[in-house]
Design an enzyme around this catalytic site. Structure first.
Site, short mmCIF file in Angstrom:
data_model
loop_
_atom_site.label_atom_id
_atom_site.label_comp_id
_atom_site.label_asym_id
_atom_site.label_seq_id
_atom_site.Cartn_x
_atom_site.Cartn_y
_atom_site.Cartn_z
N HIS A 107 -53.18 41.82 -1.46
CA HIS A 107 -52.74 41.53 -2.82
C HIS A 107 -51.69 42.54 -3.30
O HIS A 107 -51.31 42.54 -4.47
CB HIS A 107 -53.97 41.56 -3.73
CG HIS A 107 -53.77 40.97 -5.08
ND1 HIS A 107 -53.87 41.71 -6.25
CD2 HIS A 107 -53.45 39.71 -5.48
CE1 HIS A 107 -53.64 40.93 -7.29
NE2 HIS A 107 -53.37 39.72 -6.86
N LYS A 121 -48.12 44.45 -3.93
CA LYS A 121 -46.71 44.11 -4.16
C LYS A 121 -45.92 45.41 -4.06
O LYS A 121 -45.97 46.24 -4.97
CB LYS A 121 -46.49 43.48 -5.54
CG LYS A 121 -47.22 42.15 -5.73
CD LYS A 121 -48.49 42.36 -6.48
CE LYS A 121 -49.22 41.04 -6.73
NZ LYS A 121 -50.59 41.25 -7.19
N ASP A 170 -34.25 51.70 1.27
CA ASP A 170 -33.65 52.88 1.90
C ASP A 170 -34.60 54.07 1.94
O ASP A 170 -34.15 55.23 2.06
CB ASP A 170 -32.35 53.27 1.20
CG ASP A 170 -31.23 52.25 1.42
OD1 ASP A 170 -31.31 51.50 2.41
OD2 ASP A 170 -30.31 52.19 0.59
N HIS A 188 -50.87 39.45 -17.52
CA HIS A 188 -51.15 39.70 -16.10
C HIS A 188 -51.15 41.20 -15.78
O HIS A 188 -51.21 41.58 -14.62
CB HIS A 188 -50.11 38.97 -15.24
CG HIS A 188 -50.48 38.82 -13.80
ND1 HIS A 188 -49.81 39.48 -12.80
CD2 HIS A 188 -51.43 38.08 -13.20
CE1 HIS A 188 -50.33 39.14 -11.63
NE2 HIS A 188 -51.32 38.30 -11.84
N LYS A 237 -52.17 45.01 -15.08
CA LYS A 237 -53.32 45.67 -14.45
C LYS A 237 -53.20 47.17 -14.75
O LYS A 237 -52.53 47.92 -14.02
CB LYS A 237 -53.33 45.43 -12.94
CG LYS A 237 -53.37 43.94 -12.54
CD LYS A 237 -52.12 43.58 -11.81
CE LYS A 237 -52.00 42.16 -11.33
NZ LYS A 237 -53.00 41.22 -11.40
N ASP A 258 -58.31 58.38 -21.85
CA ASP A 258 -57.92 59.40 -22.83
C ASP A 258 -56.39 59.51 -22.84
O ASP A 258 -55.70 58.50 -22.78
CB ASP A 258 -58.59 60.74 -22.50
CG ASP A 258 -60.11 60.64 -22.46
OD1 ASP A 258 -60.66 59.83 -23.24
OD2 ASP A 258 -60.75 61.32 -21.64
#
Length: 401
Positions: free
Chosen positions: A145, A147, A152, A319, A321, A326
């Site tokens: 999952h 990404k 370079d 979407h 995440k 704190d």
């Protein structure tokens, strides 16, 4: 007689799937090694809009001179995906080393003619986490999952965006797409490169022949923010999230498209609330997958009773995440607060220890809260019998949603 035979066949299938999943997971946990990276100094840019991210990402790829490494969970067949694939083919034609790794299930619908065209143009292509025997059902569920893009060896990207029209807000069912994606320059880019290459050579099935090669791992200057790349796979994420919750002194922010916590994490949040720690959870009002919204609701009641603030984002689809603990650190990446990410997926997050950056992330979260509706206990208790039945059914299969 026919019904008896059908029932027996169904029972056998259920038992076989159960054994496949249990022993497949056991086999994976025995062989999996959690990679760890040190704290690095890097510079960060946060993208919350797909149009802005694509513009920056595409421009950096156009400027690449040596290598472009790309890993996405989802790649579509739409115009936006074709534009991205065309760019990769162009760079390969220029002599740039281009490697494209896509999750087998997430990108299963990508047309094979596009894959053939990529290979013909010089792009190296692989699917990650192909289902395989003897644990076909388990490996079908255990997805890559992550990404990750590394250009370079100097510029890295990670976060929630994939490639497709919905990430630009062009899906009328979902509307505007709100997400969190990071651009990383400086030392931590080398860790993203290392992680990508480990995933790449695992998919290829050969030894990593370019580890520490100076062209792929150039000398990088320190940035201004302390960060740490944190990859997880299968069971490692639960322990990580649990440590975050236990470290909180005053407040916890959790932003996730799918809130389906483990029992351990759910109890840890309740314990935090009882200690007087503020807990705010952000989820989408809409759903992009059947059952995930319903599977979340059984976890809300005890949290609401203990004073948790739960917000449902209505201005499109949410979407992001993100976890913020704190003002000490925040966590942005690919991992959802759900059982699929906790127990099945390969994920990657970035821990950030820069207070100024954390304040900007919290300001963005409060912008999202202003476009959200707070869930109340009164609303929760007014749910219909049908809704409650759907929720129970979804909760029963929550590991696979």
């Amino acid at each position: 007689m026919v019904w008896i035979v059908a029932a027996l066949i169904l029972l056998v299938l259920i038992v076989m799937i159960r054994l496949d999943f249990v022993y497949g997971r056991e086999h994976l946990l025995k062989s999996s090694i959690n990679r760890t990276y040190p704290i690095r100094k890097s510079d960060l840019s946060l993208f919350i809009d797909g149009t802005d991210l694509y513009a920056d990402l595409f421009d950096e790829i156009r400027r690449s001179t040596h290598s472009v490494h790309v890993l996405f969970y989802i790649m579509r067949n739409d115009e936006e995906s074709r534009e991205f694939l065309y760019l990769l083919k162009q760079k390969a034609a220029e002599g740039v080393k281009v490697r494209l790794l896509l999750d087998y299930v997430g990108s299963f619908t990508l047309k094979r003619k596009y894959i053939s065209q990529l290979k013909e143009s010089g792009v190296q292509f692989q699917f990650a986490h192909k289902p395989r025997l003897p644990f076909f059902f388990y490996t079908l569920q255990a997805r890559n999952h992550r990404k990750i893009t590394v250009i370079d060896g100097k510029i890295g990207y990670l976060g929630g965006f994939n490639i497709g029209k919905e990430y630009l807000g062009k899906d009328p069912k979902l509307g505007y797409w709100r997400d969190y994606h990071l651009k990383v320059t400086g030392e931590a880019a080398s860790d993203l490169q290392d992680l990508f290459l480990k995933d790449w050579f695992h998919a290829v099935g050969t030894e990593n022949t370019i580890a520490n090669h100076p062209l792929y791992f150039p000398s990088l200057e320190e940035g201004s923010s302390k960060v740490r790349v944190v990859p997880t796979f299968a069971h490692h994420l639960e322990a990580l999230f649990l440590s975050f919750i236990k470290e909180a002194k005053s407040e916890i922010h959790i932003c996730t498209p799918y809130f389906i916590p483990s029992h351990t994490l759910h109890e840890a949040l309740i314990t935090a609330l009882r200690k007087g720690i503020s807990v705010k959870i952000m989820v989408p009002m809409r759903s992009d997958h059947p059952g995930v919204k319903e599977a979340s609701f059984p976890y809300y009641e005890k949290l609401l009773e203990e004073g948790c603030e739960i917000y449902r984002y209505y201005y499109g689809f949410y979407h992001g995440k993100v976890m913020v603990i704190d003002d000490s650190f925040c966590d942005i990446g690919t991992a959802n607060f759900d059982k699929h990410s906790l127990y099945l997926n390969a994920e990657v997050n970035l821990l950030i220890f820069d207070r100024e950056f954390i304040r900007s992330v919290k300001a963005t979260i409060f912008e999202d809260i202003n476009r959200s509706e707070r869930l109340t206990l009164e609303f929760y208790h007014k749910r219909s019998l049908l809704e409650r039945l759907k929720e129970r059914a979804a909760a029963a299969i929550s590991h696979f949603l």
